[in-house]
Design an enzyme around this catalytic site. Structure first.
Site, PDB file in Angstrom:
ATOM      1  N   ALA A  17       0.930  -1.075   0.083  1.00 34.69           N
ATOM      2  CA  ALA A  17       0.085  -0.129   0.184  1.00 34.69           C
ATOM      3  C   ALA A  17       0.792   1.357  -0.093  1.00 34.69           C
ATOM      4  O   ALA A  17       0.823   2.059  -0.849  1.00 34.69           O
ATOM      5  CB  ALA A  17      -0.860   0.224   1.271  1.00 34.69           C
ATOM      6  N   TYR A  18       1.895   1.040   0.851  1.00 30.45           N
ATOM      7  CA  TYR A  18       2.868   2.441   0.897  1.00 30.45           C
ATOM      8  C   TYR A  18       3.493   2.576  -0.645  1.00 30.45           C
ATOM      9  O   TYR A  18       3.606   3.739  -0.743  1.00 30.45           O
ATOM     10  CB  TYR A  18       3.828   1.994   1.992  1.00 30.45           C
ATOM     11  CG  TYR A  18       4.746   3.226   2.053  1.00 30.45           C
ATOM     12  CD1 TYR A  18       4.400   4.463   2.896  1.00 30.45           C
ATOM     13  CD2 TYR A  18       5.944   3.303   1.619  1.00 30.45           C
ATOM     14  CE1 TYR A  18       5.332   5.422   3.108  1.00 30.45           C
ATOM     15  CE2 TYR A  18       7.121   4.445   1.745  1.00 30.45           C
ATOM     16  CZ  TYR A  18       6.696   5.363   2.505  1.00 30.45           C
ATOM     17  OH  TYR A  18       7.365   6.511   2.616  1.00 30.45           O
ATOM     18  N   SER A  19       4.082   1.726  -1.104  1.00 30.68           N
ATOM     19  CA  SER A  19       4.709   1.479  -2.498  1.00 30.68           C
ATOM     20  C   SER A  19       3.841   2.033  -3.369  1.00 30.68           C
ATOM     21  O   SER A  19       3.933   2.959  -4.446  1.00 30.68           O
ATOM     22  CB  SER A  19       5.157   0.464  -2.725  1.00 30.68           C
ATOM     23  OG  SER A  19       6.101  -0.163  -1.762  1.00 30.68           O
TER      24      SER A  19
END
Ligand code: NAD
Length: 252
Positions: free
Chosen positions: A158-160
């Site tokens: 999700a961060y990436s």
């Protein structure tokens, strides 16, 4: 780290999300050193008060904002523009990591939370502040993306994905505003030791360090130095661009 060079930010006002801590606070400090006044936008009231005391109330005002909330962002933008007369600079630094786990084990609610803060947040802030910059035909917008958005870190999907989307948001808005005096750029740091490390597993932190050819973490002051240039009038022929600052990890 000593600051060796100054850009002239006198008369400029900057809104800095996530400005109460870490990279955002280092950027605020650097801009204030160059003569800017700043509005720190953060959800953490106590950290805002501490940061304001460190910078000096004559240089820094604060707004308690949740960047993922449309009404909160709009009222902070209106209050900042009213108090400062203009918003010349916007730095979107507020962000969270979310859990370190595989896609197939990733809690859907956590995915949504990361996207709300890391992607919807910068979108809402750009959306609310661009009209103020357009009215003056001047602005510098800098989004803090991540090398994770270029490379796709395992166990940080999700961060990436949110940071890859911030790179694309930067490209779109940069082109939309290219014929104005407003530039829009982003930076893609590798790991920098801040409180954000508390949200990650040690295994993930070790993985990120192992990928950096300089074999060290970045410093908040190093990120602030690049962002200061992107916020300055000297940066006038770059827009929609992605500036790498990853100790050699990403060479593109
Ligand atoms: P940090 O945790 O030290 O600071 C983030 C700040 O954002 C905090 O003050 C927090 O209260 C604030 N914040 C979080 N959610 C918010 C919300 N919904 N509304 C308003 N404020 C909110 O983290 P940092 O290391 O300074 O990270 C800043 C940015 O840099 C983030 O976008 C992060 O993804 C990015 N980044 C960090 C690193 C790193 O290793 N530190 C590497 C690459 C990119």
């Amino acid at each position: 780290m000593a600051v060796h060079n100054h850009y002239n930010f006198s008369g400029r006002h900057a809104a800095i999300t996530g400005g109460a801590a870490g990279i955002g606070l280092a950027i605020a400090t650097r801009l204030v050193e160059g003569g800017a006044t700043v509005s720190l936008w953060d959800r953490d009231k106590q950290a805002l008060e501490t940061a304001q005391a460190a910078l000096g109330a004559q240089h820094a005002r604060v707004e308690q904002v949740d960047v993922s909330d449309e009404a909160s962002v709009q009222s902070a933008a209106d209050a900042t523009a009213k108090a400062a007369g203009a918003i010349d600079i916007l730095v979107n630094s507020a962000g969270i990591t979310g859990p370190n786990t595989s896609v197939w084990e990733y809690p859907v609610a956590e995915w949504d939370r990361v996207m709300r803060v890391n992607l919807r947040g910068p979108f809402l802030c750009c959306r609310a502040i661009a009209p103020y910059m357009r009215s003056k035909n001047y602005g510098r917008i800098v989004n803090i993306a991540s090398v994770a958005g270029k490379e796709g870190n395992p166990n940080a999907s999700a961060y990436s994905a949110s940071k890859a989307a911030v790179i694309a948001l930067t490209k779109s808005l940069g082109k939309e505003l290219a014929k104005t005096g407003i530039t829009v750029n982003c930076v893609t740091p590798a790991a920098v030791r801040t409180a954000i490390f508390d949200q990650m597993t040690q295994e993930h932190i070790d993985y990120m360090l192992s990928k950096i050819p300089m074999n060290r973490f970045g410093k908040t002051e190093e990120i602030a130095a690049l962002v200061a240039w992107l916020c300055s009038e000297d940066c006038s022929f770059s827009t929609g661009a992605t500036f790498d600052i990853s100790g050699g990890r990403a060479t593109y």
